[in-house]
Design an enzyme around this catalytic site. Structure first.
Site, mmCIF file in Angstrom:
data_model
loop_
_atom_site.group_PDB
_atom_site.id
_atom_site.type_symbol
_atom_site.label_atom_id
_atom_site.label_comp_id
_atom_site.label_asym_id
_atom_site.label_seq_id
_atom_site.Cartn_x
_atom_site.Cartn_y
_atom_site.Cartn_z
ATOM 1 N N GLN A 61 111.199 41.274 146.723
ATOM 2 C CA GLN A 61 111.228 42.122 145.727
ATOM 3 C C GLN A 61 111.444 43.473 146.378
ATOM 4 O OE1 GLN A 61 108.733 41.938 142.087
ATOM 5 N NE2 GLN A 61 107.618 43.409 143.216
ATOM 6 N N ASP B 107 105.142 40.696 148.180
ATOM 7 C CA ASP B 107 106.592 40.299 147.555
ATOM 8 C C ASP B 107 107.660 41.025 148.653
ATOM 9 O OD1 ASP B 107 105.731 38.857 145.317
ATOM 10 O OD2 ASP B 107 104.414 40.797 144.957
ATOM 11 N N GLY C 299 99.850 43.400 135.269
ATOM 12 C CA GLY C 299 98.460 43.153 135.125
ATOM 13 C C GLY C 299 97.752 42.061 135.953
ATOM 14 N N GLY D 107 94.269 43.815 145.622
ATOM 15 C CA GLY D 107 95.673 44.264 146.162
ATOM 16 C C GLY D 107 96.374 45.083 145.341
ATOM 17 N N HIS D 108 96.175 45.260 144.070
ATOM 18 C CA HIS D 108 96.580 46.319 143.193
ATOM 19 C C HIS D 108 95.714 47.545 143.505
ATOM 20 C CE1 HIS D 108 97.902 42.555 140.892
ATOM 21 N NE2 HIS D 108 98.945 43.310 140.720
ATOM 22 N N SER E 190 96.423 37.300 145.415
ATOM 23 C CA SER E 190 97.653 37.145 144.261
ATOM 24 C C SER E 190 96.867 36.740 142.848
ATOM 25 C CB SER E 190 98.348 36.012 144.812
ATOM 26 O OG SER E 190 99.293 35.677 143.627
HETATM 27 O O1 PAF Z 1 105.409 42.563 141.392
HETATM 28 C C1 PAF Z 1 105.267 42.440 140.137
HETATM 29 O O2 PAF Z 1 104.021 42.657 139.672
HETATM 30 C C2 PAF Z 1 106.470 42.697 139.046
HETATM 31 O O3 PAF Z 1 107.521 41.897 139.687
HETATM 32 C C3 PAF Z 1 106.934 44.103 138.934
HETATM 33 C C4 PAF Z 1 107.512 44.810 140.075
HETATM 34 C C5 PAF Z 1 105.886 44.549 138.205
HETATM 35 C C6 PAF Z 1 107.999 43.779 137.726
HETATM 36 O O4 PAF Z 1 107.768 43.204 136.752
#
Ligand code: PAF
Length: 282
Positions: A154, A151, A29, A34-35, A186
């Site tokens: 990640q 990320d 959220g 970016g999202h 971010s």
């Molecule tokens: O990148 C993120 O926002 C979080 O690390 C994710 C992948 C949603 C996991 O909680």
């Protein structure tokens, strides 16, 4: 757009949509442009006939005891608008108690890639990320999943998890979206004071300078790290460098002559905000 907040409803959504390609965007959220770019990329991959699923869940397992879990921004109403505007079909926004039974006893533990970069100063963080992403993959039953390259670690660890645990999910890494001055978008940028915000683009500028040096023939990781550190010290005195690392982009280990893909990643604290960025050299 369906908004679902419990596992029972999600399972019936998955049953009804069985056979339709599902592209998944996991988020915590506090969504920003970016999202939005991730959701649009998912829309493109899904095509007009497919489904785009977005999860909104601030995962307690990936926050350390002294991190910002309780004050992490929660902006569900605005987030739903952004999801709708960018083509999402389904939002899954569960409560922590639904995802994590109080007596849960199975854990995830990544033993290699998570020891470097951000993982070195955030012990357990990537175990928490792996746990929630594995659960979300199981629940959403997606065919594809989209992650931002900001990320970088990640994404590398999720790739490893998908490989090691045989998840039948195709991963897509999407380029970082930036403000006009180069700062990577971010959710944590909102923690910056105006003075810190003015200095934060120095991270990107230093990474670009290192890439220029690399292109000009500098391949010594220590020299590249030093160049970035010096530039940050000069241009961003409010920043405190957590790390600057040149690494193998696949396994995040130190590079050698034969390394095929190389990334420089950096994390810098500005007050309460820990900002990360990276640049792929080859
Ligand atoms: O990148 C993120 O926002 C979080 O690390 C994710 C992948 C949603 C996991 O909680």
């Amino acid at each position: 757009m369906n908004v679902i907040n419990n596992i029972r409803q999600l399972r019936s959504w998955s049953t009804i949509n069985k056979g339709t390609r599902c592209v998944f965007v996991p988020t915590m959220g506090a969504l920003h442009e970016g999202h939005a770019a991730l959701i649009r990329a998912a829309r493109e991959i899904a095509g007009p006939a497919g489904n785009v699923a977005v999860s909104i869940f601030v995962n307690p397992l990936q926050f350390g005891p002294n991190e910002d879990f309780s004050k992490y921004p929660r902006t569900l109403i605005e987030d739903l608008g952004l999801c709708r505007d960018n083509g999402a079909d389904m939002i899954f926004a569960p409560k922590a108690e639904d995802l994590y039974p109080a007596d849960r006893s199975i854990v995830m533990h990544e033993t290699s890639l998570s020891k470097m970069l951000c993982g070195a100063s955030r012990p357990g963080h990537f175990d928490g990320v792996c746990m929630v992403v594995a659960k979300l993959f199981n629940l959403v039953q997606c065919d594809d999943a989209v992650f931002g390259k900001k990320d970088f670690q990640q994404l590398a660890i999720i790739r490893r998890m998908v490989r090691d645990l045989d998840f039948n999910v195709v991963l897509h890494g999407i380029e970082t979206v930036r403000e006009s001055d180069g700062l990577a978008m971010s959710s944590r940028n909102r923690y910056l004071t105006p003075e810190e915000r003015a200095q934060a683009p120095a991270i990107r500028a230093a990474l670009l300078a290192a890439r220029d040096a690399w292109k000009a023939g500098e391949s010594n990781p220590a020299a590249l790290q030093q160049l970035i550190t010096r530039q940050l010290e000069a241009k961003a005195p409010l920043g405190r460098i957590d790390y600057v690392t040149v690494a193998d982009a696949v396994n995040l280990q130190p590079i050698s002559a034969g390394t095929e893909h190389v990334v420089i990643a950096a994390a810098v604290f500005f007050g309460a905000a820990r900002l990360i960025d990276n640049i792929e050299l080859k």
